[in-house]
Motif scaffolding. Structure first.
Motif, PDB file in Angstrom:
ATOM      1  N   THR A  32       0.831  -1.203   0.000  1.00 59.67           N
ATOM      2  CA  THR A  32       0.000   0.000   0.000  1.00 59.67           C
ATOM      3  C   THR A  32       0.867   1.255   0.000  1.00 59.67           C
ATOM      4  OG1 THR A  32      -1.756  -1.168   1.195  1.00 59.67           O
ATOM      5  CG2 THR A  32      -1.826   1.246   1.192  1.00 59.67           C
ATOM      6  N   LEU A  39       1.754   6.228  -7.130  1.00 58.14           N
ATOM      7  CA  LEU A  39       0.607   6.969  -7.654  1.00 58.14           C
ATOM      8  C   LEU A  39       0.785   8.466  -7.446  1.00 58.14           C
ATOM      9  CD1 LEU A  39      -2.188   6.775  -8.955  1.00 58.14           C
ATOM     10  CD2 LEU A  39      -3.172   6.554  -6.657  1.00 58.14           C
ATOM     11  N   VAL A 101      -3.402   2.921 -11.814  1.00 53.67           N
ATOM     12  CA  VAL A 101      -4.626   2.727 -11.027  1.00 53.67           C
ATOM     13  C   VAL A 101      -5.210   1.348 -11.319  1.00 53.67           C
ATOM     14  CG1 VAL A 101      -6.998   3.523 -10.724  1.00 53.67           C
ATOM     15  CG2 VAL A 101      -5.136   5.184 -10.817  1.00 53.67           C
ATOM     16  N   PHE A 102      -5.213   0.946 -12.578  1.00 58.45           N
ATOM     17  CA  PHE A 102      -5.725  -0.374 -12.947  1.00 58.45           C
ATOM     18  C   PHE A 102      -4.943  -1.482 -12.244  1.00 58.45           C
ATOM     19  CE2 PHE A 102      -6.267  -4.167 -15.470  1.00 58.45           C
ATOM     20  CZ  PHE A 102      -7.566  -4.093 -15.952  1.00 58.45           C
ATOM     21  N   LEU A 104      -3.578  -1.472  -9.393  1.00 56.13           N
ATOM     22  CA  LEU A 104      -3.741  -1.515  -7.939  1.00 56.13           C
ATOM     23  C   LEU A 104      -4.767  -2.546  -7.501  1.00 56.13           C
ATOM     24  CD1 LEU A 104      -3.590   2.281  -6.990  1.00 56.13           C
ATOM     25  CD2 LEU A 104      -1.738   0.595  -7.098  1.00 56.13           C
ATOM     26  N   ALA A 105      -5.628  -2.983  -8.424  1.00 55.34           N
ATOM     27  CA  ALA A 105      -6.627  -3.985  -8.062  1.00 55.34           C
ATOM     28  C   ALA A 105      -5.960  -5.312  -7.706  1.00 55.34           C
ATOM     29  CB  ALA A 105      -7.612  -4.182  -9.203  1.00 55.34           C
ATOM     30  N   LEU A 478     -13.910  -4.818 -10.496  1.00 53.46           N
ATOM     31  CA  LEU A 478     -13.854  -3.811  -9.445  1.00 53.46           C
ATOM     32  C   LEU A 478     -13.948  -2.409 -10.046  1.00 53.46           C
ATOM     33  CD1 LEU A 478     -10.928  -5.275  -7.281  1.00 53.46           C
ATOM     34  CD2 LEU A 478     -13.398  -5.646  -7.018  1.00 53.46           C
ATOM     35  N   VAL A 479     -14.437  -1.481  -9.244  1.00 53.09           N
ATOM     36  CA  VAL A 479     -14.563  -0.095  -9.701  1.00 53.09           C
ATOM     37  C   VAL A 479     -13.199   0.476 -10.080  1.00 53.09           C
ATOM     38  CG1 VAL A 479     -15.228   2.244  -9.010  1.00 53.09           C
ATOM     39  CG2 VAL A 479     -16.645   0.296  -8.337  1.00 53.09           C
ATOM     40  N   ILE A 480     -12.164   0.123  -9.288  1.00 50.36           N
ATOM     41  CA  ILE A 480     -10.826   0.652  -9.534  1.00 50.36           C
ATOM     42  C   ILE A 480     -10.254   0.152 -10.872  1.00 50.36           C
ATOM     43  CG2 ILE A 480      -9.483  -1.196  -8.447  1.00 50.36           C
ATOM     44  CD1 ILE A 480      -7.766   0.966  -7.146  1.00 50.36           C
ATOM     45  N   GLU A 481     -10.831  -0.923 -11.409  1.00 53.82           N
ATOM     46  CA  GLU A 481     -10.405  -1.423 -12.716  1.00 53.82           C
ATOM     47  C   GLU A 481     -11.204  -0.785 -13.852  1.00 53.82           C
ATOM     48  OE1 GLU A 481      -9.035  -5.987 -11.934  1.00 53.82           O
ATOM     49  OE2 GLU A 481     -11.160  -5.537 -11.638  1.00 53.82           O
ATOM     50  N   VAL A 483     -12.644   2.292 -13.751  1.00 51.18           N
ATOM     51  CA  VAL A 483     -12.425   3.742 -13.838  1.00 51.18           C
ATOM     52  C   VAL A 483     -11.323   4.117 -14.829  1.00 51.18           C
ATOM     53  CG1 VAL A 483     -11.618   5.752 -12.538  1.00 51.18           C
ATOM     54  CG2 VAL A 483     -13.415   4.307 -11.600  1.00 51.18           C
ATOM     55  N   PRO A 484     -10.148   3.451 -14.837  1.00 53.67           N
ATOM     56  CA  PRO A 484      -9.108   3.838 -15.797  1.00 53.67           C
ATOM     57  C   PRO A 484      -9.537   3.694 -17.251  1.00 53.67           C
ATOM     58  CG  PRO A 484      -8.180   2.459 -14.070  1.00 53.67           C
ATOM     59  CD  PRO A 484      -9.654   2.420 -13.903  1.00 53.67           C
TER      60      PRO A 484
END
Length: 544
Positions: A32, A39, A101-102, A104-105, A478-481, A483-484
């Motif tokens: 993390t 990031l 960002v992608f 980070l999932a 996932l949302v974090i995937e 969003v990019p």
């Protein structure tokens, strides 16, 4: 560009360099912390790139010459930030933050030192865009390649390792050719500073100039390998399709690095003078062959990853053809196409991982068989019961459709705007009594046919994936995937809405590149900063 803004030119290199060094000191188990550092550095890189881009909007001259160590050119290291390099810095930073960002999932945690290698890759790419001499271009090129080796192998797996070994072998040969080409150029011209080299070329004797051109040709092969020109592109679809999704997403900029260097050196060194037009014919016909090969590959691809890999070749072939034609007005549209296609392909690579998640490896082969022979019972059942699409698949389907529209060049998105800008300019030459040449007709036909090939292949893949999928399962996304992917596609939408200002910037960029004297004078006349220590004498810049 005065004060602290002047030092901002070196920030795109220093930021990822410092970040990668700090990340190496952080324990690998503190993922993390490493992710936040990486990031944060990348977001800051976007702000720096946008600030540099803003200084270039409306500028008619060069104000971004940075003398590293306060040494005067051509003896010291020089960084040059103009409209083209500023554009490429922004594009790289946008792709980087989306890919990061992608990752980070889950992807950043499947191997060691992902973030350090990612930042080193950004350092190498940004340095290559900013450097003003060929030797440091080699240095940054090697930094980029070293990081890309590790990133391509990230996540392991037999296919990834096999593709990675091929990728490493090809690029090691390219590095050797780079040294040979640079050595020939230095041996004949006596300099590797790009501005100084451009000024000296007209003064070189004809027999020695031939040797210099041979060195430039060998150097060109290196970047044609990176750009993926046929037949030097055999490695690219396999390597890009085997890479993990976020790595493939950032790799989309690497082929454009080859295009950037070819465009830069072609217009600076061979735009005018006794060597004017050197290599243009090769670029023209090589671009045609690449575009044809890429379009055939797109049509033949059953796997989405290979389809995206061949789409990279279609993009490179189009851009190489435009450089070969050497028409400034057409090149403006080509720069817009470069930005649009890079954003689209990067988004598509990441979308593929989400779409194919959970699919059986043999499902695509079975789907192709069913396309030929059909399945009457299943067709009748679906006709009577209907087909419902879950929300996740709906969002993925909309993003897939947007990628299909962008890659095939259909209206109304930026892919169409860019292709229309190129083709209308070329065909518009006939309106003033000058009929289009055979090369222009060939480019026009090939660009249209490549778009048709992309449309057919993407439509076929979309139907197979979203409407006739054999698994009938909804991937867990996932949302974090998501969003990019949506971020990059939104950027193409913004590029469409702001096509007018974007084209004005591209026109100004090409006009600047078409005047090599601006670049040469800016570098040669760059003034050292007074009051700062001089590396050569130990005193300040005025010799005290």
């Amino acid at each position: 560009m005065n004060g602290w803004m002047h030092h901002l030119v070196v920030a795109p290199i220093l930021l990822p360099l410092v970040a990668s060094a700090v990340l190496l000191l952080v324990d690998e188990r503190r993922r993390t912390t490493k992710a936040m550092i990486s990031l944060g550095s990348t977001i800051l890189l976007i702000l720096v790139a946008l600030a540099l881009l803003r200084t270039e909007v409306g500028q008619g001259d060069f104000e971004g010459v940075y003398l590293v160590g306060n040494w005067a050119a051509p003896f010291g290291i020089v960084l040059v930030m103009d409209a083209l390099s500023a554009l490429m810095l922004v594009l790289t930073a946008l792709l980087a933050v989306a890919a990061l960002v992608f990752s980070l999932a889950r992807w950043h945690a499947v191997g060691a030192h992902f973030h350090s290698m990612f930042q080193l890759l950004l350092m190498g790419v940004n340095g290559a865009f900013l450097t003003g001499d060929l030797f440091n271009l080699f240095v940054f090129f090697e930094v980029m390649l070293a990081a890309s080796y590790g990133l391509l192998l990230h996540g392991s797996g037999p296919l990834r390792v096999k593709a990675g070994m091929h990728y490493i072998a090809v690029n090691l040969v390219a590095a050797l050719l780079f040294l040979i080409g640079v050595s020939l150029i230095y041996g004949t011209a006596g300099t590797l500073n790009m501005a100084d080299l451009a000024a000296r070329i007209p003064e070189i004797e004809p027999d020695r100039r031939m040797l210099m051109e041979a060195g430039a040709g060998i150097l060109g092969i290196v970047f044609l390998i990176k750009a993926g020109m046929w037949p030097l592109c055999f490695w690219l679809p396999t390597a890009y399709s085997a890479a993990s999704a976020p790595v493939a997403g950032i790799f989309a900029i690497l082929s454009k690095l080859g295009i950037y260097v070819i465009l830069r050196l072609t217009m600076l060194l061979f735009g005018e003078g006794p060597s004017a037009g050197f290599g243009s014919v090769l670029l023209l016909y090589g671009g045609m062959a690449t575009l044809i090969f890429g379009a055939i590959g797109v049509l033949a691809s059953q796997a989405l990853g290979r389809l995206a890999g061949f789409s990279v070749l279609v993009s490179s072939g189009t851009l190489l053809m435009v450089i070969g034609i050497n028409d400034g007005a057409v090149s403006s549209g080509a720069l817009l196409y470069l930005v649009s296609s890079t954003l689209s392909i990067s988004a598509f690579f990441m979308l593929i991982e989400l779409v194919e998640r959970g699919q059986d490896a043999g499902a695509n082969v079975l789907a192709v068989t069913m396309e030929v022979y059909g399945d009457a019972e299943e067709d009748e059942e679906e006709e009577s019961n209907g087909v419902t699409m879950p929300g996740t698949m709906t969002i993925l389907g909309i993003c897939f459709a947007a990628c299909a529209i962008l890659l095939s060049g259909l209206p109304p998105l930026s892919g169409f705007v860019a292709k229309f800008a190129m083709l209308s300019t070329m065909m518009g030459a006939g309106a003033i009594g000058v009929p289009p040449t055979a090369a222009v007709w060939a480019l026009t036909v090939l660009v249209i046919l490549s778009g048709v090939a992309a449309l057919i292949s993407m439509t076929r893949a979309g139907i197979r994936t979203f409407w006739t999928s054999l698994e009938k399962t909804v991937p867990r996304v996932l949302v974090i995937e998501m969003v990019p992917v949506m971020f990059l596609l939104t950027l193409t939408l913004a590029l469409t809405v702001q096509a007018g200002p974007a084209m004005q910037y591209m026109d100004a960029t090409i006009r600047s590149l078409s005047k090599p004297s601006l670049y040469i004078d800016a570098v040669r006349n760059a003034v050292r900063i007074p009051g700062y220590p001089d590396s050569a004498t130990g005193g300040d810049a005025e010799g005290r």
